[in-house]
Design an enzyme around this catalytic site. Structure first.
Site, PDB file in Angstrom:
ATOM      1  N   TYR A   1      23.765  -3.772  -1.729  1.00  0.00           N
ATOM      2  CA  TYR A   1      24.715  -2.730  -1.334  1.00  0.00           C
ATOM      3  C   TYR A   1      24.448  -1.446  -2.112  1.00  0.00           C
ATOM      4  O   TYR A   1      24.075  -1.507  -3.296  1.00  0.00           O
ATOM      5  CB  TYR A   1      26.152  -3.162  -1.653  1.00  0.00           C
ATOM      6  CG  TYR A   1      26.711  -4.210  -0.731  1.00  0.00           C
ATOM      7  CD1 TYR A   1      27.452  -3.863   0.389  1.00  0.00           C
ATOM      8  CD2 TYR A   1      26.517  -5.572  -1.000  1.00  0.00           C
ATOM      9  CE1 TYR A   1      27.990  -4.834   1.222  1.00  0.00           C
ATOM     10  CE2 TYR A   1      27.043  -6.549  -0.171  1.00  0.00           C
ATOM     11  CZ  TYR A   1      27.783  -6.174   0.934  1.00  0.00           C
ATOM     12  OH  TYR A   1      28.300  -7.129   1.754  1.00  0.00           O
TER      13      TYR A   1
ATOM     14  N   TYR B   1      22.306 -12.515  -0.071  1.00  0.00           N
ATOM     15  CA  TYR B   1      22.148 -12.162  -1.486  1.00  0.00           C
ATOM     16  C   TYR B   1      22.862 -13.171  -2.378  1.00  0.00           C
ATOM     17  O   TYR B   1      23.806 -13.829  -1.964  1.00  0.00           O
ATOM     18  CB  TYR B   1      22.677 -10.740  -1.761  1.00  0.00           C
ATOM     19  CG  TYR B   1      24.116 -10.497  -1.366  1.00  0.00           C
ATOM     20  CD1 TYR B   1      25.154 -10.790  -2.245  1.00  0.00           C
ATOM     21  CD2 TYR B   1      24.434  -9.983  -0.126  1.00  0.00           C
ATOM     22  CE1 TYR B   1      26.475 -10.572  -1.881  1.00  0.00           C
ATOM     23  CE2 TYR B   1      25.746  -9.757   0.253  1.00  0.00           C
ATOM     24  CZ  TYR B   1      26.765 -10.054  -0.635  1.00  0.00           C
ATOM     25  OH  TYR B   1      28.060  -9.850  -0.270  1.00  0.00           O
TER      26      TYR B   1
ATOM     27  N   ARG C   1      25.449 -15.542  -0.445  1.00  0.00           N
ATOM     28  CA  ARG C   1      26.276 -15.157   0.704  1.00  0.00           C
ATOM     29  C   ARG C   1      25.419 -15.156   1.968  1.00  0.00           C
ATOM     30  O   ARG C   1      24.341 -14.560   1.992  1.00  0.00           O
ATOM     31  CB  ARG C   1      26.852 -13.736   0.542  1.00  0.00           C
ATOM     32  CG  ARG C   1      27.928 -13.496  -0.502  1.00  0.00           C
ATOM     33  CD  ARG C   1      29.213 -14.284  -0.345  1.00  0.00           C
ATOM     34  NE  ARG C   1      29.692 -14.659   0.980  1.00  0.00           N
ATOM     35  CZ  ARG C   1      30.355 -13.882   1.831  1.00  0.00           C
ATOM     36  NH1 ARG C   1      30.635 -12.649   1.520  1.00  0.00           N
ATOM     37  NH2 ARG C   1      30.763 -14.330   3.006  1.00  0.00           N
TER      38      ARG C   1
ATOM     39  N   HIS D   1      26.065 -10.884   6.451  1.00  0.00           N
ATOM     40  CA  HIS D   1      27.336 -10.548   7.100  1.00  0.00           C
ATOM     41  C   HIS D   1      27.537  -9.040   7.112  1.00  0.00           C
ATOM     42  O   HIS D   1      26.965  -8.312   6.306  1.00  0.00           O
ATOM     43  CB  HIS D   1      28.510 -11.222   6.384  1.00  0.00           C
ATOM     44  CG  HIS D   1      28.663 -10.791   4.958  1.00  0.00           C
ATOM     45  ND1 HIS D   1      27.956 -11.363   3.929  1.00  0.00           N
ATOM     46  CD2 HIS D   1      29.413  -9.818   4.386  1.00  0.00           C
ATOM     47  CE1 HIS D   1      28.270 -10.767   2.787  1.00  0.00           C
ATOM     48  NE2 HIS D   1      29.150  -9.822   3.029  1.00  0.00           N
TER      49      HIS D   1
ATOM     50  N   HIS E   1      30.861  -6.378   7.081  1.00  0.00           N
ATOM     51  CA  HIS E   1      32.319  -6.255   6.931  1.00  0.00           C
ATOM     52  C   HIS E   1      32.871  -5.379   8.054  1.00  0.00           C
ATOM     53  O   HIS E   1      32.326  -4.300   8.325  1.00  0.00           O
ATOM     54  CB  HIS E   1      32.673  -5.602   5.590  1.00  0.00           C
ATOM     55  CG  HIS E   1      32.275  -6.417   4.398  1.00  0.00           C
ATOM     56  ND1 HIS E   1      33.127  -7.309   3.789  1.00  0.00           N
ATOM     57  CD2 HIS E   1      31.118  -6.485   3.703  1.00  0.00           C
ATOM     58  CE1 HIS E   1      32.513  -7.883   2.759  1.00  0.00           C
ATOM     59  NE2 HIS E   1      31.282  -7.395   2.683  1.00  0.00           N
TER      60      HIS E   1
END
Lengths: 246, 181
Positions: free
Chosen positions: A112, A151, A161, A164, A166
């Site tokens: 991110y 990640y 995770r 995905h 959000h």
């Protein structure tokens, strides 16, 4: 529609979701819930004017390239380009028009653009991972973006995770406000992810997984995934029932 | 059929904040007040990766929404959004709402609905801000009266120099009252 009858206020109501649709706030497998879930029981709030209304946030909130995360910089980001599309619906299958949808995600390497993300996958100078759009008259939306990478995180041993995106949606009432995560079909990481698996109801959990859409997949350009987002539907109000009985 | 809720995760700050999110009304608006507070966890530690959203009526108790049966009153966004700072603090600049009709001819005391999102919160939690200046209306408010008396105080903001203070305690001593909507 809401209607005043004498001094009695008759308002639409929104159905509460069946048990198991949403994750328990205390989900010990997801360690961060330990100190952050309320321990006192929730107090039932009757749905009155504040709850059956909500912010109507539309076109004024978005810029021209906000729904194309691959065109926000001078060059294209790294990774597999994808089209993500679907409808924002209420529980009765009605599309919700003119409604703001916001997304955020990791880049193709699973990182991110955030100061707190220390995963040493490289940042992509051409990818912010942030998008916004407004649904059309039928509740449809679409984003062009990059498939996010999986990640690692520190929740448990060898914790990863699943990929995905959000999603944040408002619907038309305070009762419909929803933040969720869209997952990809057949992800091998589902079995060990306590956030995905926090949803008790198996069918509800599956509603977070997008569908690969070959029809919208475009030759030599992008894979497509379809993801409908469903927020609560209305209960029939007493007023409507009375009308039907006439 | 509803899509399940999931946590905003630790990086909500890249996607959700808006430059004008914390200002429901522009700075300098006559009568505007700052509602400031801190979001804390069960150990009393500030939560730096949370976000507060507010939804409220205007000072006349009206909503800019077609489902307000008294007629839509355009012009007041009524919505505020503020991520928390590293010290867990947030701030919303707004106007105190008016009283709002309840059921069966009753009135609700002026209040603001609040959603709290955070890493570690798998679903938003919902609370309400009431104001200390409206003691009489608060005493008659149907929602406040449904809350155990000893916990009611967690829903009432404190007066400060430039507005009000409203802390959100997700857990622990004096845990904030949260509602099932």
């Amino acid at each position: 529609m809401a209607a005043p009858t004498g001094n009695k206020l008759i308002l639409p109501r929104y159905r509460r979701d069946p048990e198991g649709t949403h994750p328990p706030l205390d989900s010990p497998g997801y360690r961060s819930t330990a100190l952050r879930h309320p321990k006192q029981p929730l107090v039932l709030l009757p749905q009155m004017l504040t709850e059956i209304t909500g912010p109507l946030l539309g076109p004024g909130r978005i810029g021209e390239l906000d729904n194309d995360l691959t065109r926000q910089h001078a060059e294209e980001p790294q990774g597999q380009r994808i089209l993500v599309h679907g409808r924002l619906l209420d529980g009765d299958g009605r599309g919700i028009p003119d409604s703001l949808i916001e997304i955020w995600q990791a880049n193709a390497g699973g990182r991110y653009r955030h100061i707190g993300d220390n995963w040493p996958a490289p940042l992509d100078p051409n990818f912010d991972g942030v998008g916004r759009t407004v649904t059309d008259a039928d509740g449809r939306y679409e984003f062009t973006t990059i498939k996010p990478g999986a990640y690692p995180w520190k929740n448990h041993d060898n914790a990863w995770r699943p990929a995905h995106i959000h999603f944040s949606v408002f619907g038309q009432a305070f009762t419909q406000r929803l933040v969720t995560q869209m997952y990809f079909p057949d992800d091998p990481l589902f079995f060990q992810d306590p956030i995905f698996n926090s949803i008790p109801d198996e069918k509800a959990r599956q509603r977070m997984i997008s569908r690969f859409d070959y029809r919208r997949t475009t030759d030599h350009w992008a894979l497509a995934f379809e993801f409908d987002i469903v927020v609560r539907g209305r209960e029939q109000s007493v007023f409507e029932n009375e009308e039907e009985e006439e | 059929m509803t899509t399940p809720s999931q946590t905003v995760g630790p990086y909500l700050a890249i996607g959700l904040p808006w430059a004008d999110g914390p200002t429901v009304v522009p700075e300098g608006t006559p009568g505007a007040v700052w509602i400031r507070g801190t979001v804390t966890d069960g150990a009393g530690n500030p939560i730096p990766d949370a976000m507060i959203e507010t939804w409220q009526a205007d000072p006349q108790g009206r909503f800019d929404h077609p489902d307000d049966p008294r007629g839509r009153v355009p012009g007041f966004r009524g919505f505020g959004r503020c991520p928390t700072e590293p010290d867990g603090s947030y701030a919303i600049l707004t106007l105190v709402p008016g009283a709002i009709p309840g059921e069966s001819g009753s009135m609700q005391a002026p209040h603001i609905d609040v959603s709290v999102f955070a890493r570690g919160l798998l679903n938003r939690v919902v609370t309400r801000i009431y104001f200390p200046d409206h003691a009489e209306a608060n005493a008659a408010d149907p929602v406040l009266n449904a809350v155990p008396a000893e916990r009611r105080g967690t829903l009432i903001a404190e007066r400060t120099a430039d507005g009000y203070r409203f802390d959100v305690r997700l857990q622990g001593a004096a845990e904030t009252v949260f509602f099932d909507v």
